[in-house]
Design a protein around this motif. Structure first.
Motif, short mmCIF file in Angstrom:
data_model
loop_
_atom_site.label_atom_id
_atom_site.label_comp_id
_atom_site.label_asym_id
_atom_site.label_seq_id
_atom_site.Cartn_x
_atom_site.Cartn_y
_atom_site.Cartn_z
N PRO A 120 -59.83 -86.99 94.79
CA PRO A 120 -59.99 -87.95 93.70
C PRO A 120 -61.37 -88.59 93.69
O PRO A 120 -62.04 -88.68 94.73
N VAL A 121 -61.78 -89.01 92.51
CA VAL A 121 -63.01 -89.80 92.34
C VAL A 121 -62.55 -91.12 91.75
O VAL A 121 -62.01 -91.17 90.65
N ARG A 122 -62.74 -92.20 92.51
CA ARG A 122 -62.29 -93.52 92.08
C ARG A 122 -63.48 -94.44 91.88
O ARG A 122 -64.26 -94.64 92.81
N ASP A 123 -63.61 -94.97 90.68
CA ASP A 123 -64.72 -95.86 90.33
C ASP A 123 -66.06 -95.20 90.63
O ASP A 123 -67.00 -95.85 91.09
N GLY A 124 -66.15 -93.89 90.41
CA GLY A 124 -67.39 -93.15 90.63
C GLY A 124 -67.64 -92.77 92.07
O GLY A 124 -68.67 -92.20 92.39
N ILE A 125 -66.68 -93.05 92.95
CA ILE A 125 -66.86 -92.75 94.38
C ILE A 125 -65.89 -91.64 94.78
O ILE A 125 -64.67 -91.79 94.64
N PRO A 126 -66.42 -90.50 95.27
CA PRO A 126 -65.54 -89.43 95.70
C PRO A 126 -64.81 -89.83 96.98
O PRO A 126 -65.42 -90.33 97.92
N VAL A 127 -63.51 -89.62 97.01
CA VAL A 127 -62.70 -89.95 98.18
C VAL A 127 -62.43 -88.64 98.92
O VAL A 127 -61.47 -87.93 98.63
N LEU A 128 -63.31 -88.30 99.86
CA LEU A 128 -63.23 -87.02 100.55
C LEU A 128 -62.46 -87.16 101.86
O LEU A 128 -62.94 -86.82 102.94
N LEU A 129 -61.24 -87.64 101.75
CA LEU A 129 -60.36 -87.78 102.90
C LEU A 129 -59.25 -86.73 102.78
O LEU A 129 -58.66 -86.56 101.72
N VAL A 130 -58.98 -86.05 103.89
CA VAL A 130 -57.96 -85.00 103.89
C VAL A 130 -56.62 -85.54 103.41
O VAL A 130 -55.92 -84.87 102.64
N ASP A 131 -56.28 -86.73 103.80
CA ASP A 131 -54.99 -87.32 103.40
C ASP A 131 -54.92 -87.61 101.90
O ASP A 131 -53.83 -87.78 101.36
N GLU A 132 -56.05 -87.70 101.24
CA GLU A 132 -56.08 -87.99 99.80
C GLU A 132 -56.16 -86.70 98.95
O GLU A 132 -56.01 -86.76 97.74
N ALA A 133 -56.43 -85.56 99.60
CA ALA A 133 -56.59 -84.30 98.89
C ALA A 133 -55.24 -83.76 98.42
O ALA A 133 -54.21 -84.02 99.04
N ARG A 134 -55.29 -83.00 97.33
CA ARG A 134 -54.09 -82.31 96.88
C ARG A 134 -54.42 -80.83 96.76
O ARG A 134 -55.53 -80.46 96.39
N PRO A 135 -53.47 -79.96 97.11
CA PRO A 135 -53.72 -78.53 96.96
C PRO A 135 -53.82 -78.15 95.49
O PRO A 135 -53.12 -78.72 94.65
N VAL A 136 -54.69 -77.22 95.21
CA VAL A 136 -54.84 -76.71 93.84
C VAL A 136 -54.21 -75.34 93.80
O VAL A 136 -54.58 -74.45 94.58
N HIS A 137 -53.23 -75.19 92.94
CA HIS A 137 -52.53 -73.91 92.82
C HIS A 137 -53.16 -73.11 91.70
O HIS A 137 -53.34 -73.64 90.61
N PRO A 138 -53.52 -71.85 91.98
CA PRO A 138 -54.10 -71.02 90.91
C PRO A 138 -53.14 -70.88 89.74
O PRO A 138 -51.93 -70.81 89.92
N SER A 139 -53.70 -70.83 88.53
CA SER A 139 -52.82 -70.71 87.36
C SER A 139 -52.55 -69.27 87.04
O SER A 139 -53.15 -68.36 87.40
#
Length: 72
Positions: free
Chosen positions: A53-72
């Motif tokens: 996520p990018v919150r208020d212009g700040i990228p949150v590069l924490l593993v716990d905040e990441a979500r997997p992206v599933h190919p479409s």
């Protein structure tokens, strides 16, 4: 995305954007919009793409905040 919404989403400075990498895979990150319409950075790793996520212009590069992206 509406013009009004685009103005409300803070952007990441270009110099910072150029050096950011996925903390899990080291892959480059690309700008994206999440399923809920908020900005995020998505890893370009083909085997384990993650979205941060990018919150208020700040990228949150924490593993716990990441979500997997599933190919479409």
């Amino acid at each position: 995305m509406s013009e009004e919404l685009a103005r409300e989403i803070p952007t990441i400075e270009p110099w910072l954007r150029a050096i950011l990498r996925c903390p899990v895979t080291g892959a480059t990150l690309v700008d994206a919009i999440g399923p809920d319409g908020t900005p995020e950075l998505v890893s370009t790793d083909p085997d384990n793409p993650l979205a941060y996520p990018v919150r208020d212009g700040i990228p949150v590069l924490l593993v716990d905040e990441a979500r997997p992206v599933h190919p479409s």
